[in-house]
Design an enzyme around this catalytic site. Sequence first.
Site, PDB file in Angstrom:
ATOM      1  N   LYS A  16       1.243  -4.665 -60.506  1.00  0.00           N
ATOM      2  CA  LYS A  16      -0.119  -5.262 -60.030  1.00  0.00           C
ATOM      3  C   LYS A  16      -0.877  -5.838 -61.136  1.00  0.00           C
ATOM      4  O   LYS A  16      -1.499  -6.930 -61.486  1.00  0.00           O
ATOM      5  CB  LYS A  16      -1.266  -4.358 -59.564  1.00  0.00           C
ATOM      6  CG  LYS A  16      -0.580  -3.488 -58.265  1.00  0.00           C
ATOM      7  CD  LYS A  16      -1.671  -2.645 -57.459  1.00  0.00           C
ATOM      8  CE  LYS A  16      -2.228  -1.553 -58.575  1.00  0.00           C
ATOM      9  NZ  LYS A  16      -1.154  -0.377 -58.708  1.00  0.00           N
ATOM     10  N   ARG A  91      -8.717   2.260 -53.353  1.00  0.00           N
ATOM     11  CA  ARG A  91      -7.680   3.112 -53.695  1.00  0.00           C
ATOM     12  C   ARG A  91      -7.896   4.122 -52.407  1.00  0.00           C
ATOM     13  O   ARG A  91      -7.050   5.136 -52.366  1.00  0.00           O
ATOM     14  CB  ARG A  91      -7.632   4.069 -54.857  1.00  0.00           C
ATOM     15  CG  ARG A  91      -6.604   3.476 -55.717  1.00  0.00           C
ATOM     16  CD  ARG A  91      -6.665   4.009 -57.137  1.00  0.00           C
ATOM     17  NE  ARG A  91      -5.643   4.240 -57.965  1.00  0.00           N
ATOM     18  CZ  ARG A  91      -5.412   3.592 -59.020  1.00  0.00           C
ATOM     19  NH1 ARG A  91      -6.150   2.460 -59.169  1.00  0.00           N
ATOM     20  NH2 ARG A  91      -4.382   3.653 -59.797  1.00  0.00           N
ATOM     21  N   ARG A 130       7.043   2.737 -70.089  1.00  0.00           N
ATOM     22  CA  ARG A 130       6.014   2.090 -70.474  1.00  0.00           C
ATOM     23  C   ARG A 130       5.361   2.348 -71.655  1.00  0.00           C
ATOM     24  O   ARG A 130       4.779   3.590 -71.892  1.00  0.00           O
ATOM     25  CB  ARG A 130       5.017   1.828 -69.175  1.00  0.00           C
ATOM     26  CG  ARG A 130       3.946   1.298 -69.415  1.00  0.00           C
ATOM     27  CD  ARG A 130       3.137   0.540 -68.232  1.00  0.00           C
ATOM     28  NE  ARG A 130       2.320   1.642 -67.652  1.00  0.00           N
ATOM     29  CZ  ARG A 130       1.513   1.507 -66.638  1.00  0.00           C
ATOM     30  NH1 ARG A 130       1.456   0.473 -65.996  1.00  0.00           N
ATOM     31  NH2 ARG A 130       0.744   2.660 -66.318  1.00  0.00           N
ATOM     32  N   ARG A 162       0.754   6.043 -72.378  1.00  0.00           N
ATOM     33  CA  ARG A 162      -0.288   6.447 -71.671  1.00  0.00           C
ATOM     34  C   ARG A 162      -0.187   7.851 -71.324  1.00  0.00           C
ATOM     35  O   ARG A 162       0.779   8.404 -70.908  1.00  0.00           O
ATOM     36  CB  ARG A 162      -0.770   5.799 -70.413  1.00  0.00           C
ATOM     37  CG  ARG A 162      -1.567   4.404 -70.714  1.00  0.00           C
ATOM     38  CD  ARG A 162      -1.632   3.456 -69.496  1.00  0.00           C
ATOM     39  NE  ARG A 162      -1.997   4.120 -68.435  1.00  0.00           N
ATOM     40  CZ  ARG A 162      -2.150   3.326 -67.069  1.00  0.00           C
ATOM     41  NH1 ARG A 162      -2.012   2.007 -67.241  1.00  0.00           N
ATOM     42  NH2 ARG A 162      -2.456   3.917 -66.044  1.00  0.00           N
ATOM     43  N   ARG A 173       0.709  10.975 -59.563  1.00  0.00           N
ATOM     44  CA  ARG A 173       0.093   9.841 -59.348  1.00  0.00           C
ATOM     45  C   ARG A 173       0.719   9.233 -58.095  1.00  0.00           C
ATOM     46  O   ARG A 173      -0.039   8.791 -57.052  1.00  0.00           O
ATOM     47  CB  ARG A 173       0.103   8.770 -60.485  1.00  0.00           C
ATOM     48  CG  ARG A 173      -1.011   9.084 -61.611  1.00  0.00           C
ATOM     49  CD  ARG A 173      -0.486   8.555 -62.812  1.00  0.00           C
ATOM     50  NE  ARG A 173      -0.872   7.172 -63.083  1.00  0.00           N
ATOM     51  CZ  ARG A 173      -0.135   6.210 -63.883  1.00  0.00           C
ATOM     52  NH1 ARG A 173       0.656   6.775 -64.449  1.00  0.00           N
ATOM     53  NH2 ARG A 173      -0.415   5.026 -63.517  1.00  0.00           N
TER      54      ARG A 173
END
Length: 221
Positions: A16, A91, A130, A162, A173
Site C-alpha cells: 500500500k 482499519r 523488509r 522494523r 498483525r
Amino acid sequence: MSGTRLILLGAPGVGKGTQAKRLEEFFHLAHISTGDMLRDALREGTPLGLEAKSFMENGELVPDDVIINLVKERLQKEDCKEGFILDGFPRTVMQAEKLDELLEGMTQVIDAVVSIQVSNDEIVERLSKRLVCNACGYVVMPGDGLELGDGCNKCSGEIIRRKDDEPDSIRRRLEVYEEKTSSLIRYYEGRGLLQVVDGVGSMDDIFQRTVETLGLSLEPV
Ligand code: AMP
C-alpha cells in the site's frame, strides 16, 4: 487529477505504502499514512509516539480515538484540498464510520477504495525480508544493494528491520487484519466503492493495474 479521494486497503506488506507514494507523485495527491505519522511521532518522542509505542511494537492497533483525532487534524491541512490517498486508515469499522462523518462535515466523499490483495505466505516472506531507514522511513528496494546496519542512501539514517516486522509481530498483525480490518472490504463493497487489485508482480505492474482499475490516465494532459 484533482479532487480525488482514495483509500488503499490491504493487509500489512501488500505494498500500500509503495503504491500510495507513486499515486502521490504522479497525481499530486496528499499521501496520508497513519503508520508513517505514528512512526514520526515515535522517533520524535512526542506524547502521541509514547502512547502508540507498545501497540505498534506488538502488532496491535492504536486505539481508534487516538487515530481518528490524528486523521481529523491531517485532513484539515491545505494539501488535502486537492485530494488525498489514505494508506493504513481506516482499519476498523468504527474508524470508517468516523471518517464518513468527518468527510460529511467537510462536504467531501471518498471516490474509490482499492483493496490490494496478496496471499499471507507471500506477505510473511516480504515482511520478514523488509528493511527500512530508521530516520526517513525509506523502504529498501531489491536493486539498492543495502543491508542491515548500512547507512541510508537518502539521509544519514541507518538501515534497520522494523520491530513489527519480527516474526511474532507479523503473525499478530495478520491476525489483527483478519479480525478488525478485513470487514472493511464488505463495508466499502456495500457502498459500491470497492476495486480489487492483484498485488503480486513488479511495483510498475501493480501501479499500472491500480491506475487502470481506477480509470485514470498516465498520459500527460
Ligand atoms: P502500518 O505502517 O500502516 O503497517 O502501521 C504500523 C502500525 O501503526 C500498526 O501495526 C498499528 O499499530 C499502527 N497503526 C497505523 N495505522 C493505524 C490505524 N488506522 N489504526 C490503528 N493503528 C494503526
